[in-house]
Scaffold this motif. Sequence first.
Motif, mmCIF file in Angstrom:
data_model
loop_
_atom_site.group_PDB
_atom_site.id
_atom_site.type_symbol
_atom_site.label_atom_id
_atom_site.label_comp_id
_atom_site.label_asym_id
_atom_site.label_seq_id
_atom_site.Cartn_x
_atom_site.Cartn_y
_atom_site.Cartn_z
ATOM 1 N N ALA A 18 -3.259 -7.632 14.317
ATOM 2 C CA ALA A 18 -4.055 -7.945 15.508
ATOM 3 C C ALA A 18 -3.190 -7.925 16.770
ATOM 4 N N ARG A 19 -2.082 -8.661 16.737
ATOM 5 C CA ARG A 19 -1.180 -8.678 17.898
ATOM 6 C C ARG A 19 0.224 -8.326 17.412
ATOM 7 N N PRO A 20 0.470 -6.994 17.342
ATOM 8 C CA PRO A 20 1.648 -6.490 16.625
ATOM 9 C C PRO A 20 2.994 -7.038 17.103
ATOM 10 N N GLU A 21 3.237 -7.022 18.423
ATOM 11 C CA GLU A 21 4.563 -7.424 18.914
ATOM 12 C C GLU A 21 4.871 -8.866 18.516
ATOM 13 N N GLU A 22 3.871 -9.708 18.689
ATOM 14 C CA GLU A 22 4.041 -11.134 18.381
ATOM 15 C C GLU A 22 4.296 -11.338 16.883
ATOM 16 N N PHE A 23 3.530 -10.599 16.082
ATOM 17 C CA PHE A 23 3.678 -10.709 14.632
ATOM 18 C C PHE A 23 5.076 -10.275 14.193
ATOM 19 N N MET A 24 5.565 -9.170 14.779
ATOM 20 C CA MET A 24 6.881 -8.676 14.382
ATOM 21 C C MET A 24 7.986 -9.639 14.781
ATOM 22 N N GLU A 25 7.801 -10.275 15.914
ATOM 23 C CA GLU A 25 8.810 -11.238 16.356
ATOM 24 C C GLU A 25 8.909 -12.386 15.340
ATOM 25 N N LEU A 26 7.753 -12.803 14.838
ATOM 26 C CA LEU A 26 7.743 -13.861 13.815
ATOM 27 C C LEU A 26 8.435 -13.384 12.535
ATOM 28 N N CYS A 27 8.149 -12.145 12.136
ATOM 29 C CA CYS A 27 8.776 -11.594 10.921
ATOM 30 C C CYS A 27 10.298 -11.538 11.075
ATOM 31 N N ASN A 28 10.734 -11.060 12.232
ATOM 32 C CA ASN A 28 12.180 -10.989 12.459
ATOM 33 C C ASN A 28 12.812 -12.379 12.450
ATOM 34 N N GLY A 29 12.071 -13.350 12.957
ATOM 35 C CA GLY A 29 12.552 -14.737 12.928
ATOM 36 C C GLY A 29 12.739 -15.218 11.497
#
Lengths: 183, 677
Positions: free
Chosen positions: B212-223
Amino acid sequence: MKVEKRKKTIKTIRIDVDKCIGCMACEVICSAFHATPKYSSNNPARSRIRVIRDPIADIFVPVYAGEYAVAECAGRDKYTIDGKEYDECAFCRASCPSRDLFKEPDSGLPLKCDMCESDPPQEKPLCVQWCLNEALIYEVREEEAEEDGKIEDLETGLESLANKYGLNKIMDIVTRMSVSKKG
Amino acid sequence: MRYAETGFNLEIDLTRRSIERVATDPVDTELYLGGLGTSAKILWDRVPPEVEPFSPENLLIFSTGLLCGTPAPGCNRTIVSTISPQTRLMAFSMMGGFWAPELKHAGYDKVILRGRSPGLVYLWINNDKVEIRDAAHLKGKGAIETEELIRRELNEPKAQVAAIGLAGENRVYFASIEQGRSSASRGGIGAVMGDKGVKAIAVRGKGDINMARPEEFMELCNGVLKYIKLREDNPIPGVMPILAGLGSPQEMKVHDEKWHTENFMWGNSRTRRKDFWNEEIEKNWRATLENARIRLISCYNCPMKCAATLSVPGFPTYMMKCFSKLTYTMAAYSDLDFGLKIAQMATDYGVDAFSTPQVMAFALELLEAGILTGKDFPDIPADSEGRFFWLLDRIVRREGIGDVLANGTYWAARQIGNGAEEFAHNNIKKHEQLPLKLSMLNPIYFLMYATGEKINITQIEGQFPQAPFLTMEEREEFVKDWVQVPDEKFKQYLLDWEPRGEKSMPFYPTVEMCCDIVDWQERMHYIDDALGMCSGLSSFPLKPPYHIHNYPKFISSGAGIEMDEARLTQAAKRYRTLVRAINISRGMRRADEKPPENHWKKRFPELEKELLDTYYKFKGWNDDGIPTKESLHELGLDYVSEEFLRRGILSDSDNGSAEGTSVTRQETKVEDPHHEG
């Protein structure tokens, strides 16, 4: 003509198959990074890196998408390494008719690894960043290239071709090649 | 557009051989998230308590979790739910591996099986194309072997296959579903698959999963990845090595088995061997594991290496993880070499590595006690190892005494009679437990054992240290970066917790604190089970990368469902209560909610009563463990209380008193064993 040694930058990924744990995180992140818009979807079938994975046979080979091949190659050999039998395809980067790797699942168009070229540039390709087990190591190195020497060789070669086929024929072919490359 | 999930289930009627792709209601995702949550809703709606486990009307649901197949690291679990033949309650066993993400990419969130196929079949889900295929040629084949045969037959090396072995085909009550390096083993779900006549489900998927909100989701994954690395580099000090890191217990990596071999019980969960471990054993077992182990391997999109490929001379290569390493070894009073050998056969037969060794040790105890005799064990070898191989073979084929033992210790003991019940001593709700016998009551574990709906301690424990730290410095050090706590009060509980004296067990943590702690631990497991997250990166270890503070963000940016901690907590409570409602409708009551009698030597009946009383109230259940009308209403589960009223499980005048409900209990309790053979 003076032969000058020039430096060029080579970007590579060193693959340590002994360290691969077969998680396919590289496929996940590659396909997400190359989605439009970026990260909006993921799908290993679109990934430009695939893991040839057969746990029972202990085969774990991450392989990157390279050039497109129009036809499959004639002889596909088998390699036995440390008692494990690999298909030659396990090491081949081609997007080729013999397998369903490195093709867009819907269009069938070939895929090729671009080392995650982007603006702003990535520190490392994403697959490397996501491989915490260090099976994939990004390496940048400088190599000496004797490009001027090569141009001299080219001239000699062309001269002999021109002698054989005539200069006009050579020019025709060069024009056709450059048009098809652009097209 | 649906994000993270596909919005479609695959409904397969095996009797009619019909296959349907059915759109799901996005409102259900908001209320029950997915995975276990939405599967529980389907079971509640479609499998009434009259339906027997081995009935065509029973459903067997293979589900992905809401975030399975997204880039969220470690989110790969397949949640299998049905009614268990052994406990006769809801079973929701799970497996990691690669199957669930593949199913999502094929375009489905769940595969729902109903009916029963007249002949053995397997399912081939190849994106939009789904087939029911004949599996007569796979009858009797091992689970691992079947996976390989199907991949070859389909010429699809990338197909993911979940299969049963002989045990599932023969409806052994503790049969598993195997899938490469993973298995869904608890509750006998493999037997239900066998009853439905389904040998395997093969899946291949090439579709996209959308964020849904790709950039935000990826930031969480990288975290999460960054935090995993941090935790890998900094094991938690002051706790046993097995609790210091992430992932499931790293049994394929460690050689020091002093803790397991000297603290867990041997045989039929009987003998503690306090001086067992020594240098020579360490040397031998190390050599055994190192010779057998080919490679440490992971599940889909997870950097942990909890499993290994193993090859023992004379046996085919297989994969193993966690405590299966020692369950057979210890049940047979043998060594690791034997354990790794028999585990290969057990994996291919497809049986649970917790129940199976105990069932076999139980049988040998009955033989020794003269309750069973030599006639029941014709031509059994004299040595312990040989006897275990002999028994395993009889059980999975349901031959002779094996046919009785194949129902697990609870039902077998009742069938054998003559005092055999005393030997089926390590069960909760008819289900074999970890072989563990301890000295003094642990109030937190008491509540978890008693009320855990999955009836498996590892699937409810985690987060909170198992024992107090000795010094205040250690405690302060631990709470310093303890970001996972849902509330600051948990830090204080830990800081004040002493190994001895007034603030020590069993009276500290206090009853109220125990309720808080158990509720938190359970909540995180339930969230994992709906999202498809491995508990090894979340609810099971100390200080995991996923927790109540980042989960809502994962859900809202991934699935596009507005979520915060309160809503997530409420959703988890909703489907957790629904799981209980299913079990209550099947007769489960307070009397069933107890750890094995001999789990602790030193018991505190009054405290235990107070713990259960208080916890039930805390959860919104009456004194008999039944969710009250008010609490059901609060969760939007009025349809459950209406059904409870109709069935007389709750009454209009029900005020939650013990007297009021004990009558109900007598009326609805299902006690008769049901043997279909």
